[in-house]
Motif scaffolding. Sequence first.
Motif, PDB file in Angstrom:
ATOM      1  N   ALA A 136       7.125   8.723  41.695  1.00 12.48           N
ATOM      2  CA  ALA A 136       8.062   7.774  41.727  1.00 12.48           C
ATOM      3  C   ALA A 136       9.358   8.388  42.026  1.00 12.48           C
ATOM      4  N   LEU A 137       9.735   9.626  41.292  1.00 13.35           N
ATOM      5  CA  LEU A 137      10.794  10.483  41.214  1.00 13.35           C
ATOM      6  C   LEU A 137      10.705  11.379  42.308  1.00 13.35           C
ATOM      7  N   ALA A 138       9.780  11.692  43.157  1.00 10.64           N
ATOM      8  CA  ALA A 138       9.717  12.731  43.815  1.00 10.64           C
ATOM      9  C   ALA A 138      11.002  12.488  45.094  1.00 10.64           C
ATOM     10  N   PRO A 139      11.519  13.658  45.483  1.00 10.79           N
ATOM     11  CA  PRO A 139      12.329  13.584  46.584  1.00 10.79           C
ATOM     12  C   PRO A 139      11.976  13.698  47.888  1.00 10.79           C
ATOM     13  N   THR A 140      10.776  14.034  48.272  1.00 13.72           N
ATOM     14  CA  THR A 140      10.286  13.950  49.503  1.00 13.72           C
ATOM     15  C   THR A 140       8.860  13.267  49.505  1.00 13.72           C
ATOM     16  N   GLU A 141       8.984  12.665  50.666  1.00 12.28           N
ATOM     17  CA  GLU A 141       7.438  11.706  50.843  1.00 12.28           C
ATOM     18  C   GLU A 141       6.356  12.607  50.612  1.00 12.28           C
ATOM     19  N   ALA A 142       6.419  13.895  51.252  1.00 10.88           N
ATOM     20  CA  ALA A 142       5.062  14.651  50.849  1.00 10.88           C
ATOM     21  C   ALA A 142       4.767  14.875  49.281  1.00 10.88           C
ATOM     22  N   GLU A 143       5.948  15.310  48.698  1.00 14.47           N
ATOM     23  CA  GLU A 143       5.593  15.245  47.131  1.00 14.47           C
ATOM     24  C   GLU A 143       5.273  14.083  46.588  1.00 14.47           C
ATOM     25  N   GLN A 144       5.761  12.851  47.016  1.00 17.78           N
ATOM     26  CA  GLN A 144       5.346  11.630  46.484  1.00 17.78           C
ATOM     27  C   GLN A 144       4.046  11.393  46.748  1.00 17.78           C
ATOM     28  N   LEU A 145       3.471  11.915  47.853  1.00 23.25           N
ATOM     29  CA  LEU A 145       1.956  11.447  48.249  1.00 23.25           C
ATOM     30  C   LEU A 145       1.305  12.585  47.343  1.00 23.25           C
ATOM     31  N   PHE A 146       1.674  13.721  47.152  1.00 20.32           N
ATOM     32  CA  PHE A 146       0.698  14.587  46.291  1.00 20.32           C
ATOM     33  C   PHE A 146       0.680  14.214  45.030  1.00 20.32           C
ATOM     34  N   TRP A 147       1.753  13.504  44.273  1.00 21.40           N
ATOM     35  CA  TRP A 147       1.392  13.329  42.918  1.00 21.40           C
ATOM     36  C   TRP A 147       0.914  11.933  42.853  1.00 21.40           C
ATOM     37  N   ALA A 148       1.006  11.149  43.978  1.00 18.61           N
ATOM     38  CA  ALA A 148       0.337   9.752  43.709  1.00 18.61           C
ATOM     39  C   ALA A 148      -1.229   9.915  43.958  1.00 18.61           C
ATOM     40  N   THR A 149      -1.573  11.108  44.759  1.00 23.20           N
ATOM     41  CA  THR A 149      -2.970  11.397  45.014  1.00 23.20           C
ATOM     42  C   THR A 149      -3.591  12.074  43.658  1.00 23.20           C
ATOM     43  N   ALA A 150      -2.853  12.881  43.145  1.00 23.29           N
ATOM     44  CA  ALA A 150      -3.212  13.582  42.059  1.00 23.29           C
ATOM     45  C   ALA A 150      -3.454  12.431  40.713  1.00 23.29           C
ATOM     46  N   SER A 151      -2.322  11.441  40.777  1.00 23.82           N
ATOM     47  CA  SER A 151      -2.472  10.413  39.692  1.00 23.82           C
ATOM     48  C   SER A 151      -3.871   9.600  39.809  1.00 23.82           C
ATOM     49  N   ARG A 152      -4.186   9.445  41.047  1.00 22.96           N
ATOM     50  CA  ARG A 152      -5.484   8.342  41.444  1.00 22.96           C
ATOM     51  C   ARG A 152      -6.727   9.166  41.164  1.00 22.96           C
ATOM     52  N   GLN A 153      -6.546  10.439  41.562  1.00 25.61           N
ATOM     53  CA  GLN A 153      -7.855  11.408  41.297  1.00 25.61           C
ATOM     54  C   GLN A 153      -8.052  11.613  39.626  1.00 25.61           C
ATOM     55  N   CYS A 154      -7.001  11.727  38.966  1.00 20.27           N
ATOM     56  CA  CYS A 154      -7.158  11.716  37.575  1.00 20.27           C
ATOM     57  C   CYS A 154      -7.981  10.564  36.866  1.00 20.27           C
ATOM     58  N   LEU A 155      -7.664   9.226  37.463  1.00 18.37           N
ATOM     59  CA  LEU A 155      -8.302   8.179  37.099  1.00 18.37           C
ATOM     60  C   LEU A 155      -9.860   8.218  37.450  1.00 18.37           C
ATOM     61  N   GLU A 156      -9.982   8.831  38.619  1.00 16.01           N
ATOM     62  CA  GLU A 156     -11.405   8.846  39.113  1.00 16.01           C
ATOM     63  C   GLU A 156     -12.298   9.797  38.201  1.00 16.01           C
ATOM     64  N   VAL A 157     -11.589  11.067  37.821  1.00 13.29           N
ATOM     65  CA  VAL A 157     -12.016  11.934  36.923  1.00 13.29           C
ATOM     66  C   VAL A 157     -12.613  11.218  35.571  1.00 13.29           C
ATOM     67  N   GLU A 158     -11.648  10.373  34.944  1.00 17.79           N
ATOM     68  CA  GLU A 158     -11.846   9.902  33.832  1.00 17.79           C
ATOM     69  C   GLU A 158     -12.857   8.809  34.042  1.00 17.79           C
ATOM     70  N   ALA A 159     -12.959   8.126  35.097  1.00 14.73           N
ATOM     71  CA  ALA A 159     -13.907   7.194  35.357  1.00 14.73           C
ATOM     72  C   ALA A 159     -15.383   7.807  35.318  1.00 14.73           C
ATOM     73  N   GLN A 160     -15.350   9.127  35.976  1.00 20.09           N
ATOM     74  CA  GLN A 160     -16.812   9.960  35.836  1.00 20.09           C
ATOM     75  C   GLN A 160     -17.080  10.109  34.483  1.00 20.09           C
TER      76      GLN A 160
END
Length: 527
Positions: free
Chosen positions: A348-372
Amino acid sequence: MTSETHINPWPDSSQRRIPRVLSIAGSDPSGGAGIQADLKSIAANGGYGMAVITALTAQNTQGVRSVHVPPVAFLQEQLAAVAEDIVIDAVKIGMLGDAAVINTVARWVERTRPAVVVLDPVMVASSGDRLLAADAEQALQRLLRHADLVTPNLPELAVLLGQAPAESWEEALAQGKRLAIGSDIRVLVKGGHLHSPDCPDALVAPDGSVYEIIAARVQTRNTHGTGCSLSAGLATVQPQLGDWPAALRRVKSWLSGALEHADELQVGSGHGPVHHFHALFSTRAPEGNEFSSQLWLDSAAVRTAISGLEFIQRLRDGSLAKKDFAYYLAQDALYLNGYSRVLARASALAPTEAEQLFWATASRQCLEVEAQLHRNWLGAQASPAMPGPVTKAYVDHLLAAGSGGSYGEVVAAVLPCYWLYADIGAALHRQFLIDFPDDDGGKDGADGGAGSHPYSAWLLTYADEAFAAAAGEAIAITDAAARNASPADRERMRRAFGESAKYELAFFDAPRLYAQNTHPPRRLPER
Ligand SMILES: Nc1ncnc2c1ncn2[C@@H]1O[C@H](COP(=O)(O)OP(=O)(O)OP(=O)(O)O)[C@@H](O)[C@H]1O
Ligand SMILES: Cc1ncc(COP(=O)(O)O)c(N)n1
């Protein structure tokens, strides 16, 4: 309410985050010494500074022109006004001017008994001008016994002993011991006046034992107020650390920095002041990966400690108790849930779209690993696991960075989970392949069955190249954030990273402390 009520407010062992420090000293209108230096030193060392003025001087970097000592009745009023309202955690005493002032301050100290008293027995300015009436030297002896630490320079040490000034460090130490043992006080012997390539200082305890610390001599003529700054810094750091040698190490290192940056100030044509706030104003932003390199150096001790942990050693050789591993996995799942939220905040705070996407993807992957983790193992648990104390504290720290911190702070806070985890994972994986070359992990290690290493499947997941690449990207993002951050924000980033690094260590050590006997993992999850 009497002033006594306000002094010595906590037991000896407790530590104070922002100590309230009173300087009782003279004024130097040029700002380099006296109360002006003390207030800067107190603030630079993390304290709240207050000042009761004993004397006014008209001086600059070239020398002292005149001294005015206000009536002691007014000094008493200042002391009472402060002490009757404010808890004083430490007192630094500097220039006193004459015997009447000394006696007034001595009486006040005797009555109020501050928890920490540092006495800098100022007699002569570095310019050679007198700052204490010659007939007042005797009166100083009365104050000595109330001080927790006395910080004379070499000429002052000699006057207190009635001897000639020491000409070598050995002579200075011998004089320091004589004063410490003879007056039953702790003395800081200072080597600033020696003609040596370095500047040693030594804490001499009342029993004569010595703690010595050596700093390189900084080549600068701007040393005005070093003694004032050192003693005020010590009065500030001692309540925070509760340990004199540790306080001296911290303050001396800060003072060396202040001397190294002194010439930048360009104040006056004589002996100018030191740069008390050099750390705050060191404005040069990192250009490449200097910031992350610094973080890496800062975390060396934590990384060494992680590799030495029983949990890591036993995970490596396969002797880790199943209950410890089960606890670790359950806590990891809980952690990842909170971590995912903080990564979303970074997005949400990221200054560029690339960084925004990086963190959003990472956040989602965390939930996937948690689900695993839940699918593969935690589903077998009868009751849901509760976060252990370390998990809770670590996630709280991350959430706090996420809720109030800048983008830089958030990314610095989440970085150790990438970087330190990838680092230890790579080391474990390398070692595993050397120690167990025939173990394929995935087939036979998961349930501790046929394979020679019960955690082989888990250790093999440490080779995940995508995770290593993500760690690299997170480091690059942190460097970019540091380049755009103010010096103060960079300092907060460093702190946020350091805290998280310590939690990484605690997280790996938590199973040893908190694991109970629970069901072993059904089968090993992938991270
Ligand atoms: N050029 C220097 N480089 C590094 N450290 C120094 C230098 N000069 C002084 N110091 C350190 O500064 C502190 C004060 O030392 P010093 O012996 O000069 O006391 P002082 O005479 O009371 O100070 P001052 O009168 O300058 O305020 C000590 O820790 C000393 O080692
Ligand atoms: C008010 C006041 N207090 C202390 C000093 C000593 O500092 P230095 O020895 O660096 O001149 C000073 N010059 N003025």
